[in-house]
Enzyme design. Structure first.
Site, PDB file in Angstrom:
ATOM      1  N   CYS A 180      78.902  92.523 -17.575  1.00 16.97           N
ATOM      2  CA  CYS A 180      78.168  93.700 -18.034  1.00 16.97           C
ATOM      3  C   CYS A 180      76.745  93.356 -18.450  1.00 16.97           C
ATOM      4  CB  CYS A 180      78.867  94.335 -19.245  1.00 16.97           C
ATOM      5  SG  CYS A 180      80.516  94.936 -18.930  1.00 16.97           S
ATOM      6  N   GLY A 213      76.002  93.713 -13.341  1.00 19.04           N
ATOM      7  CA  GLY A 213      77.120  94.604 -13.068  1.00 19.04           C
ATOM      8  C   GLY A 213      76.718  95.649 -12.062  1.00 19.04           C
ATOM      9  N   ASN A 222      79.037  94.111 -23.889  1.00 23.56           N
ATOM     10  CA  ASN A 222      79.055  93.015 -22.920  1.00 23.56           C
ATOM     11  C   ASN A 222      79.880  91.882 -23.515  1.00 23.56           C
ATOM     12  OD1 ASN A 222      76.677  90.456 -21.966  1.00 23.56           O
ATOM     13  ND2 ASN A 222      78.525  91.103 -20.897  1.00 23.56           N
ATOM     14  N   GLY A 223      80.928  91.478 -22.822  1.00 22.57           N
ATOM     15  CA  GLY A 223      81.764  90.394 -23.313  1.00 22.57           C
ATOM     16  C   GLY A 223      83.226  90.675 -23.045  1.00 22.57           C
ATOM     17  N   CYS A 237      77.315  80.995 -23.479  1.00 27.26           N
ATOM     18  CA  CYS A 237      77.871  80.668 -22.168  1.00 27.26           C
ATOM     19  C   CYS A 237      76.841  79.907 -21.341  1.00 27.26           C
ATOM     20  CB  CYS A 237      78.283  81.950 -21.446  1.00 27.26           C
ATOM     21  SG  CYS A 237      78.829  81.691 -19.734  1.00 27.26           S
ATOM     22  N   TYR A 285      73.748  80.660 -13.506  1.00 31.63           N
ATOM     23  CA  TYR A 285      73.936  81.702 -12.483  1.00 31.63           C
ATOM     24  C   TYR A 285      73.683  83.123 -12.956  1.00 31.63           C
ATOM     25  CZ  TYR A 285      76.544  84.632  -9.135  1.00 31.63           C
ATOM     26  OH  TYR A 285      76.920  85.602  -8.247  1.00 31.63           O
ATOM     27  N   SER A 323      70.284  81.971  -7.166  1.00 26.81           N
ATOM     28  CA  SER A 323      70.216  80.896  -8.158  1.00 26.81           C
ATOM     29  C   SER A 323      70.158  79.520  -7.527  1.00 26.81           C
ATOM     30  CB  SER A 323      71.403  80.998  -9.122  1.00 26.81           C
ATOM     31  OG  SER A 323      72.620  81.090  -8.417  1.00 26.81           O
ATOM     32  N   ASP A 333      73.945  75.125  -4.147  1.00 30.96           N
ATOM     33  CA  ASP A 333      74.545  76.374  -4.611  1.00 30.96           C
ATOM     34  C   ASP A 333      74.942  76.199  -6.066  1.00 30.96           C
ATOM     35  OD1 ASP A 333      75.386  78.976  -4.529  1.00 30.96           O
ATOM     36  OD2 ASP A 333      76.971  78.676  -3.043  1.00 30.96           O
ATOM     37  N   ASP A 334      75.230  77.318  -6.742  1.00 29.40           N
ATOM     38  CA  ASP A 334      75.481  77.248  -8.176  1.00 29.40           C
ATOM     39  C   ASP A 334      76.910  76.889  -8.538  1.00 29.40           C
ATOM     40  OD1 ASP A 334      76.967  79.936  -8.291  1.00 29.40           O
ATOM     41  OD2 ASP A 334      75.041  80.497  -7.438  1.00 29.40           O
ATOM     42  N   CYS A 381      88.158  81.506 -17.747  1.00 28.03           N
ATOM     43  CA  CYS A 381      87.322  81.965 -18.860  1.00 28.03           C
ATOM     44  C   CYS A 381      87.919  83.241 -19.439  1.00 28.03           C
ATOM     45  CB  CYS A 381      85.896  82.230 -18.379  1.00 28.03           C
ATOM     46  SG  CYS A 381      84.821  82.929 -19.656  1.00 28.03           S
ATOM     47  N   CYS A 441      78.992  76.964 -24.642  1.00 33.49           N
ATOM     48  CA  CYS A 441      80.404  76.924 -24.264  1.00 33.49           C
ATOM     49  C   CYS A 441      80.504  76.424 -22.828  1.00 33.49           C
ATOM     50  CB  CYS A 441      81.038  78.315 -24.382  1.00 33.49           C
ATOM     51  SG  CYS A 441      82.759  78.386 -23.796  1.00 33.49           S
ATOM     52  N   CYS A 443      85.088  76.586 -19.241  1.00 34.07           N
ATOM     53  CA  CYS A 443      85.561  76.730 -17.867  1.00 34.07           C
ATOM     54  C   CYS A 443      85.487  75.412 -17.103  1.00 34.07           C
ATOM     55  CB  CYS A 443      84.784  77.818 -17.135  1.00 34.07           C
ATOM     56  SG  CYS A 443      82.987  77.593 -17.169  1.00 34.07           S
TER      57      CYS A 443
END
Length: 478
Positions: free
Chosen positions: A19, A47, A121-122, A257, A263, A304, A366-367, A403, A454, A457
């Site tokens: 989001c 989004g 958002n989250g 994050c 990205y 990215s 690539d990311d 995640c 964080c 992941c």
């Protein structure tokens, strides 16, 4: 392993940005909706499934939202029917199963104290428990989002306390996980960020108005001046008196994050004062040192991957070139609900510049690799166009854990790096070599800035306990 990675996995290998939120307080009646529209347009990359806005005109809230891109959902006639002095907006992506109009935001609720509007958002990790508790006391839900859970909690607290900001403060210890939040009451606009600071949220000033946004690029597009980031655990109130800050308890180490830099965020944004573009270039420079190779050309996968490719080229001395042409009128591949649509979108979205890669040993930046299907198609396209070698470099470590904080990294069984060795992934991609950014070097990407982040992941070190079951996150995801 090629048939396993490319045949049985039903989705492509890109992540979902959940989001983006945007809010403004103190604009002229006819400017508010246009500013929100512009801000959401700048945040469209976060989004692309649905969007909406709610505008407050002297206590009367009007809203419009629907499935689709910002340019599809809004037009001049609609915006002119949304006058007001403050408002909030939202762009959204959801996982399969939650793609429905009822879940579009902002949510607008009417209760005994007036109207409450919310954009989020989250992702909360204890949504299922909170929802069950509310349902047992009579709450009736119209959506499957955790945003509605927060709305009910805020409304119930507001009945028993003196202000909306106090209600937000009271619920913060009860809600776990990630949230950058905008709450609009009849007279105030409130921004709040979870104590760990998982998702970004910034403050800007536009003449006499205050602006809140997920990224600084949205401030730029409306002409607002960046003031500062909303701090983790902070509640900021915009009203006729100006801005008021309320601090709540935060952990010793916050947890932005790290994938915002890799990205999610736009390269022209700054997060915690660090340019996203610079961070991505630095990741490429690190990769050139960690995974050198003899090659003729460095290219990046838009968007990215391009920034990382420039950094790789700078550090390695291998010339940078444009290897892919992107169709900017096709949304990111993961927004397509059905797999066949996703596959068609990949082919429509990118085409190889054959004259650039033909006869060359190519390094492709690539990311990330999630499931591996898109990366394999890109390698195949390059070799079909005449590249003699394709060396894949990834500007993030391997994904090893799901995640739960607003990024749709899938369960472990679907992650290629969990089920396959590095050599197996490389062979499945059809690449001549494969190198990931090393986990221990993520901090180097931050260009010397002291920014807590964080990386769960990649590492499995979750700053907040995961939900008790996968169903908890799958059912109630934004």
């Amino acid at each position: 392993m090629m048939s396993d990675l490319q045949g049985s996995l039903p989705f492509d290998n890109k992540l979902h940005e959940e989001c983006g939120i945007f809010g403004v307080f103190g604009c002229d009646d006819q400017e508010t909706a246009y500013n929100i529209y512009s801000g959401l347009f700048a945040l469209q990359h976060r989004g692309q499934e649905s969007c909406g806005m709610a505008v407050n005109n002297n206590g009367v809230v009007s809203s419009h939202k629907d499935m689709g891109l910002v340019s599809d959902v809004f037009n001049k006639d609609i915006l002119e029917k949304l006058p007001g002095q403050m408002g909030i907006g939202h762009v959204r992506y959801s996982t399969t199963g939650c793609s429905m109009r009822e879940n579009t935001q902002p949510l607008v609720l009417k209760y005994i104290k007036g109207t409450l509007s919310i954009a989020h958002n989250g992702n909360l990790t204890n949504t299922a428990e909170l929802r069950d508790e509310l349902e047992r006391t009579g709450a009736i839900f119209q959506t499957t989002t955790d945003s509605e859970v927060m709305s009910y909690l805020i409304a119930r607290e507001r009945v028993n306390c003196g202000s909306v900001e106090e209600a937000v403060r009271r619920i913060m210890p009860r809600i776990q996980g990630a949230y950058s939040l905008l709450v609009m009451s009849p007279r105030k606009l409130i921004a709040a960020r979870d104590p760990h600071g998982f998702r970004p949220l910034v403050i800007g000033q536009l003449e006499n108005a205050w602006v809140f946004a997920s990224e600084t690029c949205a401030l730029d597009v409306v002409g607002a001046v960046y003031v500062r980031d909303v701090e983790p655990g902070e509640i900021v109130v915009a009203d006729e008196r100006g801005l008021t800050s309320i601090k709540t308890e935060t952990p010793e180490k916050t947890s932005l994050c790290i994938f915002e830099y890799i990205y999610f965020a736009r390269p022209d944004s700054q997060i915690n004062g660090l340019s996203v573009y610079e961070a991505r270039q630095e990741s490429g420079r690190i990769l050139a040192r960690q995974h050198p190779v003899e090659a003729d050309l460095v290219i990046g996968v838009p968007e990215s991957g391009i920034d990382a490719a420039i950094g790789y080229s700078q550090a390695s001395g291998i010339p940078y070139g444009k290897g892919f042409v992107k169709n900017n009128y096709v949304g990111r591949t993961f927004i397509k609900p059905q797999q066949k649509q996703r596959e068609n979108a990949v082919r429509l979205k990118l085409n190889v510049l054959g004259n650039t890669v033909r006869g060359k040993r190519v390094v492709m930046l690539d990311d990330s690799i999630v499931r591996g299907t898109t990366s394999a198609r890109l390698v195949h396209m390059l070799k079909n166009a005449g590249a003699t070698e394709v060396h894949v470099r990834i500007s993030s470590p391997p994904f090893l854990w799901p995640c739960y904080f607003g990024t749709d990294v899938p369960e472990r069984s679907q992650l290629s790096a969990v089920r396959n060795s590095l050599d197996e992934i490389c062979r499945s991609l059809g690449a001549d070599s494969l190198g990931y950014l090393e986990l221990d070097s993520l901090h180097e990407m931050l260009c010397g800035r002291e920014i807590d982040y964080c990386d769960a992941c990649f590492s499995g070190n979750y700053p907040v306990a995961p939900p008790k079951s996968e169903a908890s996150i799958d059912q109630f995801v934004k």
